[in-house]
Design an enzyme around this catalytic site. Structure first.
Site, PDB file in Angstrom:
ATOM      1  N   CYS A  46      19.572 -21.107 -75.993  1.00 40.29           N
ATOM      2  CA  CYS A  46      19.647 -20.353 -74.741  1.00 40.29           C
ATOM      3  C   CYS A  46      20.592 -21.043 -73.752  1.00 40.29           C
ATOM      4  O   CYS A  46      21.799 -20.949 -73.885  1.00 40.29           O
ATOM      5  CB  CYS A  46      18.247 -20.163 -74.162  1.00 40.29           C
ATOM      6  SG  CYS A  46      18.150 -18.908 -72.862  1.00 40.29           S
TER       7      CYS A  46
ATOM      8  N   GLU B 166      12.959 -20.962 -81.893  1.00 39.95           N
ATOM      9  CA  GLU B 166      11.752 -21.780 -82.041  1.00 39.95           C
ATOM     10  C   GLU B 166      10.480 -20.944 -82.000  1.00 39.95           C
ATOM     11  O   GLU B 166       9.436 -21.337 -82.540  1.00 39.95           O
ATOM     12  CB  GLU B 166      11.703 -22.868 -80.961  1.00 39.95           C
ATOM     13  CG  GLU B 166      11.428 -22.391 -79.538  1.00 39.95           C
ATOM     14  CD  GLU B 166      12.674 -21.975 -78.769  1.00 39.95           C
ATOM     15  OE1 GLU B 166      12.577 -21.865 -77.532  1.00 39.95           O
ATOM     16  OE2 GLU B 166      13.728 -21.768 -79.406  1.00 39.95           O
TER      17      GLU B 166
ATOM     18  N   HIS C 289      15.849 -17.711 -78.686  1.00 42.29           N
ATOM     19  CA  HIS C 289      14.855 -18.784 -78.784  1.00 42.29           C
ATOM     20  C   HIS C 289      14.240 -18.751 -80.184  1.00 42.29           C
ATOM     21  O   HIS C 289      13.095 -18.307 -80.361  1.00 42.29           O
ATOM     22  CB  HIS C 289      13.773 -18.618 -77.717  1.00 42.29           C
ATOM     23  CG  HIS C 289      14.219 -18.970 -76.344  1.00 42.29           C
ATOM     24  ND1 HIS C 289      14.203 -20.266 -75.859  1.00 42.29           N
ATOM     25  CD2 HIS C 289      14.714 -18.206 -75.344  1.00 42.29           C
ATOM     26  CE1 HIS C 289      14.660 -20.279 -74.611  1.00 42.29           C
ATOM     27  NE2 HIS C 289      14.977 -19.041 -74.282  1.00 42.29           N
TER      28      HIS C 289
END
EC number: 6.3.4.2
Length: 583
Positions: free
Chosen positions: A393, A526, A524
């Site tokens: 990001c 993750e 994102h």
């Protein structure tokens, strides 16, 4: 005789007492994993007693990370635990806050839906909470209902903010019948070193407070720094009126992934399925045992520097840390995290000291100008040494700014940090400009949730994903300014992934011949990583770090730059020596 309605879905509520931060979320997640491994369909929900509508505008130092779901909800970090342990995507309905409940009730009152009633906490607030709890038992897109809904009630028993949620949970048991609802209470059993004793009184008082509002727990999780002896278990069972089979001792586990084993050893999952009369099979440990071997028997170790603004609170980067570790599990590697404050990287000496002995640099997301120059300096340092870099990001945006400065746009910046910059290589998204200017609410208005991207064939990211079409979750207001794409590309940076219409830059990278691994994503990733299914980008990043550690890569010749990107002409072309210790 009154009969309770038949229900195919059972409800299990998890509450906490004595102190906060006892691990209710991990306990609930681990129990969910166990029930899933027994063949049951499980979904989970978090009830948060704060008045914020969602955590999206909260300070990371107070709340920790904001976990974004596929459908774009900004939720509590515990929802991330739920997704990782259950290995399934949840929706925004998995997180309920007091702010959401009151907003809905007040809106209904304004529309006249209560027909002139005096709107009160009971029944109107509790009814809205119950509606949201019961909605979790509705069939999914495949028409299948969950077998079990696990609902974690945030806060601590006795907190005034939690009372409406506890009352609503009590009413759910009343409405559905005791045979269909299970209460699990997590409590602290402290050890007093001077007397050498474990004290049960705090747990007794906590259960008494719970019973005073009409809830008798079916099982107790006893958090302690050691095993609770059987004699104390029997005492707690007697004083709290809980079956001895429901007294569960949970000393600190070697890792969070060992908690399901701890609960199973204490037979909590067996007690739950018997009490709720659920069909079940024996626990299938195949996948989880493989994970635990990877966790506890690594073949190598790598150090990754996380260069962030909120490193004083690791929970601010919880999903990032879990994703990096999972990337290590993929390669039987233990990942050690080096926490680096981005402010500490703003000078040449600071960045060299912070990154001199690591094998990879991760630049996570964030907001605001503080520490940005440190992140950019960290990228420059890593680029000059062939050190793997992964930007998330804001991390992508910093990679782009650093690349722009390297081709002569010395004042390149983001419109977020420097609105008056002559070269806004990162600009406000068109549909966000009225929000940034203060004409609309900040909360819940970013580009949120899952969006597709198209990847350049043969790129590092396409090779990692093994696909040219992907979908990732997002949370941002700013984007790469397309007017600067050609100029930035002069640095060698490739725009290797875009939105399907080609307008939004989603992925950037340097070609392998220029740098082994510098990859940035506006997304994102993750948030979609699982301990048993590591995200491919994190797995590729950790592999690059392993290669860096083992490969003795030579430094890349680059002109040294001052923090604003200007070259030091007297040193152009000089390579920067490799750090002495790769350790």
């Amino acid at each position: 005789m009154r009969r309770h309605p038949q229900t195919a879905t059972k409800h299990l509520f998890v509450s906490g007492g004595v102190a906060s931060s006892l691990g209710k979320g991990l306990t609930a997640s681990s129990l969910g994993q166990l029930l899933t491994a027994r063949g049951l369909r499980v979904t989970m929900q978090k009830l948060d007693p704060y008045l914020n509508v969602d955590p999206g505008t909260m300070n990371p130092f107070q709340h920790g990370e904001v976990f974004v779901t596929e459908d774009g909800a900004e939720t509590d970090l515990d929802v991330g635990h739920y997704e990782r342990f259950l290995d399934r995507d949840l929706s925004g309905s998995a997180n309920v806050t007091t702010g959401q409940v009151y907003s809905t009730v007040i809106a209904k009152e304004r529309r006249g839906e209560y027909l002139g009633d005096t709107v009160q906490v009971i029944p109107h607030i509790t009814d809205e909470i119950k509606r949201r709890i019961m909605a979790m038992a509705e069939p999914n897109a495949d028409g299948r209902r969950p077998d079990v809904v696990i609902t974690e009630i945030g806060g601590t028993v006795g907190d005034i903010e939690s009372q409406p949620f506890l009352e609503a949970a009590r009413q759910v048991r009343h409405d559905l019948g005791r045979e269909n609802v299970f209460f699990l209470h997590v409590s602290l059993v402290p050890y007093l070193a001077p007397s050498g004793e474990l004290k049960t009184k705090p747990t007794q008082h906590s259960v008494a407070a719970l019973r005073s509002i009409g809830i008798t727990p079916d099982a107790l999780i006893l958090r302690c720094d050691r095993d609770v002896p059987e004699a104390l278990k029997n005492k707690i069972a007697l004083m709290c009126d809980v079956d001895i089979d429901g007294i569960i001792s949970t000393p600190a586990a070697p890792s969070i992934y060992d908690i399901p084993k701890v609960l199973h050893r204490e037979e909590l999952d067996a007690f739950v399925v018997r009490r709720l009369n659920l069909p079940f099979r024996d626990v299938d440990w195949t996948e989880w045992d493989d994970l635990l071997r990877r966790v506890h028997e690594p073949k190598e170790t790598v150090r990754i520097a996380l260069v962030g603004k909120y490193v004083e609170l690791s929970d601010a980067y919880l999903s990032v840390i879990e994703a990096i570790r999972a990337g290590g599990f993929k390669h039987r590697a233990k990942v050690e995290i080096s926490w680096v404050g981005s402010d500490d990287c703003q000078t040449d000496g600071g960045v060299a000291s912070a990154l001199g002995d690591v094998h990879g640099v991760l630049i996570p997301g964030g907001f605001g100008i503080r520490g940005i120059e440190g992140k950019i300096s960290a990228i420059s340092y890593a680029r000059s040494r062939g050190l793997p870099v992964f930007g998330l990001c804001l991390g992508l945006q910093c990679i782009v700014i650093e690349a722009a400065r390297s081709v002569g746009l010395t004042e390149a910046n983001s419109a977020e940090f420097e609105p008056g910059t002559p070269d806004p290589v990162i600009s406000t998204m068109a549909d966000q400009e009225h929000i940034v200017s203060g004409q609309a609410d900040l909360g819940g208005t970013m580009r949120l949730g899952a969006y597709p991207a198209v990847l350049e064939s043969g790129s590092i990211v396409a090779e990692a994903y093994q696909s040219t079409k992907v979908s990732e979750r997002h949370r941002h207001r700013y984007e790469v300014n397309n007017a600067y794409r050609e100029r930035i590309a002069e640095s060698g940076l490739r725009f290797s992934g875009t939105s399907p219409d080609g307008h939004l830059v989603e992925f950037v990278e340097y070609p392998p011949e220029q740098h082994p691994f510098v990859v940035g994503t506006q997304a994102h990733p993750e948030l979609k990583s699982r301990p048993t299914r590591p995200h491919p980008l994190f797995a590729a990043f950790v592999k690059a770090a392993i290669d860096y550690k083992e490969g003795e890569l030579l430094p890349v010749e680059m002109p040294e730059r001052v923090s604003n990107g200007a070259e030091r002409r007297d040193q152009v072309g000089q390579s920067i020596p490799e750090p002495a210790n790769r350790g």
